[in-house]
Design a protein around this motif. Structure first.
Motif, mmCIF file in Angstrom:
data_model
loop_
_atom_site.group_PDB
_atom_site.id
_atom_site.type_symbol
_atom_site.label_atom_id
_atom_site.label_comp_id
_atom_site.label_asym_id
_atom_site.label_seq_id
_atom_site.Cartn_x
_atom_site.Cartn_y
_atom_site.Cartn_z
ATOM 1 N N MET A 227 -0.060 1.595 -4.966
ATOM 2 C CA MET A 227 1.182 2.354 -4.891
ATOM 3 C C MET A 227 1.008 3.606 -5.930
ATOM 4 N N GLY A 228 0.098 3.329 -6.966
ATOM 5 C CA GLY A 228 -0.146 4.546 -7.979
ATOM 6 C C GLY A 228 0.546 3.990 -9.155
ATOM 7 N N SER A 229 0.307 4.580 -10.282
ATOM 8 C CA SER A 229 0.763 4.307 -11.633
ATOM 9 C C SER A 229 1.924 4.193 -11.871
ATOM 10 N N SER A 230 2.852 5.319 -11.373
ATOM 11 C CA SER A 230 4.352 5.604 -11.771
ATOM 12 C C SER A 230 4.889 4.547 -11.076
ATOM 13 N N GLU A 231 4.664 4.206 -9.652
ATOM 14 C CA GLU A 231 5.199 3.417 -9.145
ATOM 15 C C GLU A 231 5.316 1.756 -9.510
ATOM 16 N N THR B 30 0.904 -1.179 0.081
ATOM 17 C CA THR B 30 0.107 0.129 -0.023
ATOM 18 C C THR B 30 0.807 1.183 -0.043
ATOM 19 N N ALA B 31 0.278 2.406 -0.300
ATOM 20 C CA ALA B 31 0.885 3.603 -0.489
ATOM 21 C C ALA B 31 1.867 4.044 0.796
ATOM 22 N N ASP B 32 2.685 4.727 0.486
ATOM 23 C CA ASP B 32 3.795 5.162 1.606
ATOM 24 C C ASP B 32 3.272 6.500 2.576
#
Length: 468
Positions: A189-193, A148-150
């Motif tokens: 995490m999101g697209s760029s990650e 999951t996102a940081d």
């Protein structure tokens, strides 16, 4: 689907369906529910492997039912459809207290896969697993990893430790792939990650199913030898992935992705009533009186009101700050005279927003005050950052103003350029979109309480709690 090629090699298709970032937009859920149950039944009848995954942010406490059940109602919905695994988003992770998050999945019929969240002692929480292995009837072993996102500052404030998601997945991928025929990553995490993860793992991961940044890939994307899929937001789409596995080669030899627009799915009987009934249930659960309001308090987007004044007092009382600043658009209505219930407070302030104190010098505070006077801000249609209203509204200043001589006043005294001041505000302003300097400034977040909790606590102290 099974098929024999010219070389008599047995190939098998594995079907995967996925959702992400529903954010408790239950108006789409009946169609999603029935579609997934129907597709599962079809694949079961055909003897085909089929799996369902959710990539996080299924819940959002801006919906009263999710708020009233602290997300457990969302889990029951996932159970009903028969999801095989999920990971969490920031709405599960940082809008619940540690106790609420630990209890969220007590009744879940599926594992919560999560590689980058730990207790203060550095241990894996008991409600999560670092990886999962699923085995098809034909013996194909599917490994699942997830992160999951940081939001490290928020997690630490709540008593959790969070590791960098991409580094956690890069470390897990070689280990899990050695024990799997197929490796799938559930990434909030999101697209760029997601793209960087695919590049860094160099084909170890067969599929990355993404979320968090609400991106939509109608036909998926290929990053190296990895298929990256994503299904947008709010239940507008359901994702579908088909993997062709070659048993002779023991690997995936084909991968395709598509999305299903929920507007085009069959309409179930409870399509219109489902969300309404949930809101009725929430009204019952949140019906208890929180405090007695002595006078009607009306809201407004144009400038200060008695309601914004009461909230400003609540912010300063709760945080101990020197002054306060926030946008009037957070108030979605007003408060009537008399009994104020939990539902009234939720309707007024549905946002999953926490109070925050930012430490600034007098010079920095004056710069922020000047920036907040931007005449274009009140009409901005604000989406995201925890805000669940419509317009930004006028900025409200409490304990901070311009004196007759033009000097900035804090609590009635001229601000000193080098003196340090504590400004109470909302966490949505700390990401740098409106006040770039706030992103690097020293901040103290108040969690897990939302701004509606702050208002309620102060009103109880000021007006008194209802008789028990």
């Amino acid at each position: 689907m099974k098929e024999y090629g010219a070389d008599c090699t047995l190939k098998e298709t594995i079907h995967i369906y996925h959702t992400n970032d529903l954010h408790s937009h239950f108006e789409h859920w009946p169609r999603i529910r029935d579609f997934l149950l129907q597709r599962k039944a079809v694949h079961r009848e055909r003897g085909e492997a089929c799996y369902l995954f959710d990539i996080g942010d299924h819940m959002d406490r801006s919906h009263p039912y999710t708020d009233a059940t602290r997300g457990k109602g969302n889990v029951l919905m996932l159970n009903e459809v028969g999801y095989d695994a999920v990971t969490i988003g920031n709405n599960e992770g940082i809008t619940l207290s540690p106790g609420e998050l630990s209890a969220l999945y007590e009744e879940a019929d599926f594992p919560v896969v999560l590689a980058n969240l730990f207790t203060q002692e550095g241990k894996q929480p008991g409600w999560t697993v670092p990886e999962v292995y699923l085995t098809t009837k034909s013996g194909i072993r599917i490994g699942l990893i997830a992160a999951t996102a940081d939001f490290s500052t928020s997690y630490e404030r709540l008593g959790w430790k969070v590791a960098g998601p991409r580094s956690a997945l890069e470390a897990a991928a070689p280990r899990v792939t050695r024990q799997s025929d197929i490796l799938i990553c559930l990434s909030h995490m999101g697209s760029s990650e997601d793209d960087r993860l695919a590049e860094q793992t160099d084909g170890l991961i067969d599929v990355i199913i993404g979320g968090h940044t609400h991106h939509l890939y109608p036909a998926g994307r290929e990053v190296g030898d990895t298929l990256v899929a994503a299904a947008g937001k709010w239940g507008h789409y359901v994702g579908e992935i088909s993997l062709t596995f070659d048993h002779a080669k023991s690997k995936v030899v084909g991968a395709t992705a598509r999305v299903h627009d929920t507007e085009t799915l069959p309409i179930p009987e409870d399509d219109k009533s489902f969300d309404r009934l949930l809101r009725q249930k929430a009204a019952e659960l949140l019906s208890e009186t929180v405090f007695l309001n002595p006078v009607e308090l009306r809201g407004g987007w144009e400038g200060p009101t008695p309601l914004s004044g009461l909230f400003a007092e609540a912010l300063l009382s709760h945080t101990g700050a020197d002054c306060a600043m926030f946008n009037s658009g957070i108030f979605l209505g007003g408060l009537r005279e008399g009994n104020v219930s939990g539902l009234d407070l939720h309707r007024l302030l549905p946002h999953p927003i926490n109070p925050c104190v930012i430490t600034l010098t007098g010079k920095e505070l004056e710069e922020a005050y000047e920036l907040s006077q931007n005449p274009e801000w009140p009409g901005i249609r604000l989406k995201g950052l925890g805000f669940r209203g419509e317009k930004m509204g006028a900025m409200i200043h409490h304990g901070i103003s311009r004196g007759e001589n033009g000097k900035l006043l804090v609590a009635g005294t001229a601000a000193e350029p080098d003196r340090v001041y504590r400004l109470a505000t909302l966490d949505l302003f700390t990401y740098g979109f409106f006040f770039p300097a706030f992103k690097q400034a020293r901040k103290e977040y108040f969690m897990p309480e939302f701004i509606r909790d702050v208002l309620a606590g102060y009103a109880i102290l000021k007006f008194g709690a209802p008789p028990s």
